[in-house]
Scaffold this motif. Structure first.
Motif, mmCIF file in Angstrom:
data_model
loop_
_atom_site.group_PDB
_atom_site.id
_atom_site.type_symbol
_atom_site.label_atom_id
_atom_site.label_comp_id
_atom_site.label_asym_id
_atom_site.label_seq_id
_atom_site.Cartn_x
_atom_site.Cartn_y
_atom_site.Cartn_z
ATOM 1 N N LEU A 14 81.024 -25.277 102.413
ATOM 2 C CA LEU A 14 81.406 -23.929 102.051
ATOM 3 C C LEU A 14 80.712 -22.895 102.930
ATOM 4 N N LYS A 18 82.708 -20.234 105.434
ATOM 5 C CA LYS A 18 82.472 -18.794 105.559
ATOM 6 C C LYS A 18 82.299 -18.388 107.022
ATOM 7 N N ILE A 130 88.454 -24.454 97.747
ATOM 8 C CA ILE A 130 87.885 -23.903 96.516
ATOM 9 C C ILE A 130 88.655 -24.345 95.283
ATOM 10 N N THR A 133 87.022 -25.515 91.867
ATOM 11 C CA THR A 133 85.620 -25.097 91.867
ATOM 12 C C THR A 133 85.516 -23.718 91.208
ATOM 13 N N HIS A 135 84.381 -21.172 92.756
ATOM 14 C CA HIS A 135 84.436 -20.180 93.834
ATOM 15 C C HIS A 135 85.772 -19.451 93.841
ATOM 16 N N LYS A 136 85.736 -18.196 94.324
ATOM 17 C CA LYS A 136 86.936 -17.375 94.379
ATOM 18 C C LYS A 136 87.282 -17.025 95.817
ATOM 19 N N ALA A 139 85.465 -14.171 97.980
ATOM 20 C CA ALA A 139 84.108 -14.420 98.475
ATOM 21 C C ALA A 139 84.110 -15.071 99.847
#
Length: 414
Positions: A14, A18, A130, A133, A135-136, A139
């Motif tokens: 992750l 990013k 994601i 998970t 996570h959005k 982000a």
């Protein structure tokens, strides 16, 4: 579409995802923000520049569905993205070596076939990693905005010093860094029980009239935005600005998208009629933005007006991705995201590039932006009507499997 990831590497993957978004969007802003200046330096007129830049959205009309379909069918988004990145890296060298208009046009057609779908496929990559998970999406997408903003403001002085003809060097370095980061991501594969995507299923996506209306209204709203993306840098120079000012304008346009994505992640409800209502509001803000652009009289005004980009395009982009997830069956998410991309960079880009260039050259930037304001108001009315209909009648999705067959829902009482 169901995927398997290497759970042991989730945290590291992750972080790599990013950074990949940072460098991918940083790569694209170098071309999107400064290539027009190179074309102007080699003697192209505004109409010629607009026609050439319109190749990108025209090619994307075919390239986005092509790569989206094969991404869904292959079930390996990483491999598909790497193929597109390799083609982009090779062809950008040809673009800057071409010394005739004909050669430039040919090189750009091939270049855009690989480059234009990378935005939609990058979105699909995020959504894939994601899925399942906490996570959005915002982000991760905000790292793209950060890369876009910081690269734009840093690249302005660099390109001013090196010359616009050296854009390909900066572009290539950033793209190679992005490729290295995607190699660090763990493999993503479909589970064995997931069927292959069929052409029949792809065709059934067009039976969803709300999704089609969303795409068509998005095209109307996005035409002036693509014209602005193409000609804003030239507009700034005509008002007496510099390449550094162009970089500053692009920086302002994207840096606050980060806050918008975080706020949407935190507060925006994943409800179809709420999301459509948001698009009506965003369209009105677009109208305000084009009104202010038409009234601008100095390059610094143009730069500061770009602050509205974070809530106009940033809002449209975020909400559109979420709406596409809700409108499109899971098996066709990459294809759905590719079709959505056509609304803000494909068909709208063809119209915005050609019509915008013609209006800019013959009537001036003010008329181009005033026309954009009217289109945005039309989009607001359309999305408002769609919101009203959905609020009164609700939304009843057509559930399709990977082969395009409708999945019958069985009630709990049966």
């Amino acid at each position: 579409m169901t995927f398997l990831r290497n759970k042991n590497n989730d945290s590291a993957s992750l972080h790599s995802l990013k950074l990949f978004n940072f460098f991918m969007y940083g790569t694209m802003v170098i071309f999107t923000g400064f290539f027009q200046l190179y074309l102007q330096d080699i003697g192209m007129s505004k109409i010629e520049i607009g026609s050439l830049m319109a190749i990108a959205p025209f090619v994307s009309v075919f390239a986005n569905p092509f790569w989206g379909f094969w991404s869904d069918r292959a079930g390996d988004i990483k491999r598909v993205l790497l193929i597109m990145m390799a083609g982009t890296l090779l062809l950008v060298q040809w673009v800057f070596q071409a010394n005739t208009y004909t050669m430039i046009y040919m090189a750009m057609i091939l270049f855009y076939f690989f480059q234009t779908p990378m935005f939609s496929q990058t979105n699909t990559l995020i959504l894939t990693y994601i899925e399942g998970t906490r996570h959005k999406f915002g982000a991760f997408r905000l790292w793209g905005s950060l890369g876009w903003a910081l690269t734009a403001i840093a690249a302005g002085p660099v390109i001013d010093r090196l010359g616009s003809g050296r854009i390909s060097i900066v572009f290539s370095v950033m793209l190679v860094l992005a490729a290295v980061l995607i190699f660090l991501l763990p493999g993503v594969q479909r589970t064995s029980h997931t069927a292959s995507v069929s052409l029949k299923g792809f065709g059934r996506l067009f039976s969803n009239m709300y999704f089609i209306a969303f795409i068509l209204l998005g095209i109307i709203v996005s035409v002036p935005n693509t014209a602005n993306n193409t000609f804003m840098s030239i507009y700034i120079l005509e008002l007496g600005g510099s390449k550094q000012m162009v970089g500053l304008a692009i920086f302002f346009a994207s840096i606050f998208e980060i806050a918008v994505f975080l706020l949407f992640d935190r507060f925006l409800k994943r409800n179809i009629h709420v999301l459509v209502g948001c698009l009506a509001v965003v369209s009105l803000l677009f109208a305000l933005r084009w009104y202010l652009m038409a009234d601008a009289s100095s390059p610094i005004e143009v730069a500061f007006i770009q602050l509205l980009h974070c809530v106009t395009f940033g809002g449209y982009f975020y909400v559109g991705v979420q709406l596409t997830m809700l409108f499109v069956p899971r098996a066709f998410q990459a294809t759905g995201q590719a079709l959505y991309t056509l609304s803000w960079s494909g068909i709208s880009g063809v119209i915005g590039g050609i019509a915008g260039g013609w209006m800019f050259q013959n009537f001036g930037a003010q008329m181009m932006y005033q026309s954009g304001m009217l289109l945005a108001i039309m989009g607001a009315i359309g999305f408002g009507s769609m919101w009203y209909t959905l609020r009164r009648q609700g939304y009843h999705p057509l559930n399709l499997d990977e082969n395009g067959q409708e999945i019958e829902e069985v009630s709990a009482t049966e």
